[in-house]
Write an enzyme that holds these catalytic residues in place. Structure first.
Site, mmCIF file in Angstrom:
data_model
loop_
_atom_site.group_PDB
_atom_site.id
_atom_site.type_symbol
_atom_site.label_atom_id
_atom_site.label_comp_id
_atom_site.label_asym_id
_atom_site.label_seq_id
_atom_site.Cartn_x
_atom_site.Cartn_y
_atom_site.Cartn_z
ATOM 1 N N TYR A 1 7.407 -9.994 1.199
ATOM 2 C CA TYR A 1 7.653 -11.154 0.348
ATOM 3 C C TYR A 1 8.739 -12.053 0.907
ATOM 4 O O TYR A 1 8.660 -13.278 0.834
ATOM 5 C CB TYR A 1 7.961 -10.724 -1.090
ATOM 6 C CG TYR A 1 6.698 -10.466 -1.854
ATOM 7 C CD1 TYR A 1 6.274 -9.181 -2.138
ATOM 8 C CD2 TYR A 1 5.877 -11.532 -2.240
ATOM 9 C CE1 TYR A 1 5.090 -8.953 -2.804
ATOM 10 C CE2 TYR A 1 4.693 -11.305 -2.904
ATOM 11 C CZ TYR A 1 4.301 -10.017 -3.184
ATOM 12 O OH TYR A 1 3.114 -9.801 -3.818
ATOM 13 N N GLU B 1 -5.920 16.045 -0.735
ATOM 14 C CA GLU B 1 -6.186 14.654 -0.351
ATOM 15 C C GLU B 1 -6.008 13.714 -1.531
ATOM 16 O O GLU B 1 -5.349 12.684 -1.423
ATOM 17 C CB GLU B 1 -7.621 14.529 0.190
ATOM 18 C CG GLU B 1 -8.020 13.099 0.548
ATOM 19 C CD GLU B 1 -9.494 12.943 0.899
ATOM 20 O OE1 GLU B 1 -10.185 13.959 1.111
ATOM 21 O OE2 GLU B 1 -9.960 11.785 0.975
ATOM 22 N N ASP C 1 -12.058 16.060 0.818
ATOM 23 C CA ASP C 1 -13.483 15.825 0.600
ATOM 24 C C ASP C 1 -14.246 16.148 1.876
ATOM 25 O O ASP C 1 -13.701 16.057 2.983
ATOM 26 C CB ASP C 1 -13.742 14.351 0.252
ATOM 27 C CG ASP C 1 -13.283 14.009 -1.154
ATOM 28 O OD1 ASP C 1 -13.139 12.803 -1.438
ATOM 29 O OD2 ASP C 1 -13.076 14.939 -1.958
#
EC number: 5.6.2.2
Lengths: 382, 502
Positions: free
Chosen positions: A123, A216, A269
């Site tokens: 920013y 995960e 996964d």
């Protein structure tokens, strides 16, 4: 004889290692000052020129793999291949200036003895030089350029890692002169891992766990924490909620050093992205290749794996996406991937399907805990 | 000015005369005499071109052909009377050349020569007569008689004006040092022979006698532009208050051609001027367009189409110029630029000549050579301009980079001034040549910016030569041989693998 050869190869491969130093702010400031002086010297020399920036190449072509001498840990590191950023290439002139602008910003931060996050930096740069910075990703990349140029860690530049990771389970953390935090009493949300690497370095760790389980996904972490799995199987749960950030890796590495007898097991996964996350914890990454090699750990793959497919209904299998295939190709071409992982990946690609851990809930919400327990007891991890 | 309408024979004769004068070491005179007899029947116009240069050799007339086009061709019998002598000859030779005669053996008739009686001089005079039979005129209806006469008058007058301006242009721009020009108009009317002698003053030439043709062309062209062409006799003070606003570059390319190994030379001069406030009193016909002035063998000429093609094929973009189109009007090439700042003006002059005498009439092969020579000489002139004047004709590439220079300077200045280490700051200031005490941020920034811009401009000038790699910010003494892979990081490229970039 071959062993001797191998071990000496490993020894010498460290000479190729390029790394970023973890140095105090005063030294980083000194390096930046040297950069400015060199720039001015070359600019005002009898043959004036605008110096190019030599950056260590963060591409797979510059990636090397090292294997530890005495441990089984291997890691990815970057070697001495450079690419340059030059003002003289019209299309890349802005990228050149971005590096200097981030250096200026970091210098100011260090002079003021502050620390900022990458988001805050983004920013600030966006407001300061909107012509040059348009996205967070661009800022992150430029920060890595500065790391590659000055060869000092991101944290040394005054940039704090995000605090994205969580830890739960049979672990007691204590910041010096602070209260002890019991991670088993933190509820389902666990204890947030600080982004301040100095702080993490100073943490006092105590545990009676027998395993470290790296998860995960946040949802799975929450499920396991809520079910207090760490009380059934004495363990520490840790997650980065997706792609591992430096702070989580740092803490995991600390745990592995503090408690070397604890196997580190990963629950991801069954898809190329999951395997990639596992590999990042295990070997490190190219993107932060100058630093990440330090935090490689001997992580083993608990699940989901190919032989678990029999446990899940066929409806839970989802086709692989284009991105998954790209990741698979990239992993296949890496030299560090061990044979059994390669086989798993080949099956994934061949079937063209992937499975999420949540598929195990088919058998009931408590099934996940039983699945993990069974696998651990059988030492069914690679 | 339509030089195309001036008989090409006249142009060729004047140009040969110039060559002969140039090659003579002495001061020479070139005269063009127009003798007009309106009262005679038929109406007679006699054009005589004479010079006091070296004697003419007959080969010069060998390839002259009788032209089918041009206004005067209708009225000319194709006969040239030639009188010539060289310094070493004992007599003045007289010839008559009939260009209408196709058989080459019968073209040249040798006439009795005149003895020189020991006087040493050289020169040539070539005359041709144009006649208009009065019968032809009277055959017209009476009321048109006046018009026809006027027409003949006006064509003579325009011929006179054309030749006059041709000679002025020649004199002014080319600045051939040893030639004085004279234009004489005689007209014979009822009151007797009237004689008007226009002697073109050759302005005091600041150039040394031994200055090269190119330097003379450069100087002459500058004067020409400063005086807005032929229209005024002094340099225009309001448009060009100081000569700093004038940037000149020149280039020369040569090659040898033909069986006789004549050297063909092409000179180009490019002038860039910045006119701060174009005053209404000064007529600027071109604006954002450039007129290309052409000379061939020291005579003004119209631009041949091959040259127009050559100009189109030059890579103007690498000099920061965008050529919109080239318009070929009345034998002048007009280059139309895009995006040129309104105060800037570009003028170009091209001069192609043979370095030997006599000149050969152009052949087809010559246009190919012309094209290459034009490209080469214009490019050399552009490079010369860039070399001599910093920041001029920056390529588009350099301009893009230069726009970033203020930001880079600001960043570096910011780094210097944020530091609390005074010895570091002191060293930076001394490298920049600034005083350590009380130096404001802006001064530091401007100083750095100036240096960065000068490096960018210098690199742009050298871009045609082999580019040197810039030195690195940090020298590395690692054991490995460094592979320098120059990679472009695309702006805003996410890449397929980030952040999973295993």
């Amino acid at each position: 004889m071959e062993d001797l050869c191998n071990s000496s190869m490993r020894f010498f491969s460290d000479q190729h290692l390029c790394f970023a130093d973890i140095i105090p702010p005063s030294e980083v400031r000194a390096r930046i000052e040297v950069a400015v002086l060199n720039f001015l010297r070359i600019l005002t020399s009898p043959a004036p020129a605008i110096s190019d920036l030599p950056l260590i190449n963060r591409k797979s072509s510059n990636r090397r793999v090292s294997q530890g001498l005495l441990t089984e840990v291997s890691w990815i590191f970057l070697s001495h291949s450079f690419c340059t950023r030059s003002l003289m290439r019209a299309n890349a002139a802005k990228a050149f200036i971005r590096v200097w602008k981030v250096m200026e910003m970091c210098f100011q931060i260090l002079v003021q003895e502050k620390r900022v996050t990458q988001r805050e930096l983004f920013y600030k740069l966006l407001c300061d030089s909107p012509d040059y910075f348009t996205s967070q990703l661009q800022v992150n990349r430029t920060i890595q350029d500065v790391v590659a140029l000055l060869r000092c860690s991101r944290f040394s530049l005054g940039i704090m890692a995000s605090s994205r990771g969580l830890v739960a389970g049979r672990l007691l953390l204590q910041e010096p002169n602070e209260e002890v935090v019991d991670c088993s009493a933190c509820g389902s949300s666990g204890h947030a891992i600080s982004g301040d690497l100095n702080l993490l370095e100073k943490l006092i760790l105590k545990t009676d766990a027998r395993y470290i389980i790296v998860v995960e996904k946040h949802a799975i972490f929450q499920r396991l924490a809520e079910d207090r799995i760490f009380n059934q199987i004495p363990s520490i749960l840790i997650t980065a909620k997706g792609y591992p950030d430096i702070a989580t890796r740092f803490l995991l590495h600390r745990l592995s050093r503090a408690f070397p007898d604890l196997p580190i097991l990963a629950l991801v996964d069954w898809n190329p992205a999951g395997l990639a996350i596992l590999c990042t914890f295990k070997f490190g990454s190219i993107g932060m290749g100058l630093e990440a090699y330090r935090y490689a750990c001997n992580v083993k793959w608990l699940g989901l794996r190919g032989n678990d497919l029999q446990l899940i209904p066929e409806q839970s299998m989802v086709p692989l996406k284009q991105r998954d295939l790209q990741i698979a190709t990239s992993l296949m071409s890496s030299e560090f991937l061990q044979e059994n992982y390669r086989e798993e990946l080949a099956v994934m690609v061949q079937l063209g399907q992937r499975v999420e851990i949540e598929a195990l809930y088919f058998h009931g919400y408590g099934y996940l805990g039983k699945y993990i327990a069974k696998k651990i007891v059988q030492a069914n991890y690679i | 000015m339509e030089f195309a309408s001036v008989h090409p024979i006249c142009l060729h004769l004047i140009s040969s005369a110039i060559q002969r004068c140039r090659l003579s070491e002495d001061l020479c005179r070139l005269s063009v005499v127009l003798k007009f007899s309106p009262n005679s029947d038929p109406l007679l116009l006699r054009i005589s071109i004479s010079d006091t240069g070296i004697g003419s050799c007959l080969e010069e007339f060998q390839d002259l052909k009788f032209p089918r086009e041009a206004v005067i061709a209708e009225k000319w019998d194709g006969v040239l009377s030639v009188r010539t002598t060289s310094i070493c000859d004992n007599e003045v030779f007289n010839y008559q050349l009939n260009l209408k005669e196709s058989a080459s053996a019968r073209r040249l008739t040798r006439l009795p020569s005149n003895p020189k009686n020991g006087v040493k001089f050289s020169g040539t005079e070539v005359c041709l007569s144009i006649s208009e039979s009065l019968d032809v005129l009277l055959a017209e209806i009476n009321c048109f008689f006046q018009k026809c006469l006027l027409k003949t008058f006006s064509s003579v007058f325009s011929l006179f004006t054309l030749i006059c301006s041709l000679l002025v242009l020649q004199m002014l721009v080319l600045k051939i040092p040893n030639v004085a020009y004279e234009l004489v108009v005689e007209h014979d009317d009822a009151s007797g022979l009237q004689y008007e002698n226009v002697f073109l003053a050759n302005e005091s030439n600041p150039l040394h006698f031994s200055a090269s043709n190119l330097e003379r062309l450069k100087s002459g062209f500058e004067d020409y532009i400063l005086k807005h062409g032929n229209s005024s006799s002094k340099k225009c003070g309001s448009c060009f208050p100081s000569l700093e606003h004038l940037k000149v570059g020149s280039g020369i390319a040569c090659c040898t051609e033909g069986l006789r190994n004549t050297e063909l030379v092409m000179e180009a001069v490019i002038l860039i001027s910045e006119i701060s406030e174009p005053t209404s009193s000064c007529f600027r016909p071109c604006g954002a367009n450039s007129e290309v002035l052409c000379f061939k063998d020291f005579t003004p000429c119209s631009i041949p189409p091959s040259s127009v093609k050559a100009l189109t094929s030059i890579d103007w973009r690498s000099y920061g110029l965008t050529l919109g189109s080239i318009v070929n009007q009345h034998g002048y090439a007009l280059l139309e630029w895009e995006g040129l700042p309104p105060s800037a003006r570009i003028d170009i002059v091209l001069h192609c000549y043979h370095n030997q005498y006599p000149n050969m009439i152009p052949s087809a092969r010559k246009t190919q050579l012309d094209r290459n020579l034009i490209k080469k000489s214009v490019k050399l002139a552009l490079d010369d301009l860039k070399e001599k004047h910093a920041g001029v004709l920056l390529s588009a590439h350099a301009l893009k980079i230069r726009n970033c220079a203020p930001d880079l300077a600001k960043t570096i200045a910011g780094l210097i001034l944020s530091s609390k280490d005074s010895s570091f700051q002191g060293e930076c200031f001394s490298l920049l040549g600034l005083q350590s005490e009380g130096v404001g941020g802006e001064i530091v920034e401007d100083c750095i910016k100036e240096k960065i811009i000068s490096v960018i401009e210098m690199n742009d000038r050298k871009s045609n030569q082999k580019s040197e790699l810039a030195p690195f910010l940090f020298e590395n003494d690692s054991l490995q041989v460094l592979e320098f892979q120059e990679e472009e990081y695309e702006e805003g490229d996410d890449g397929p693998f980030s952040p999973l970039d295993i």
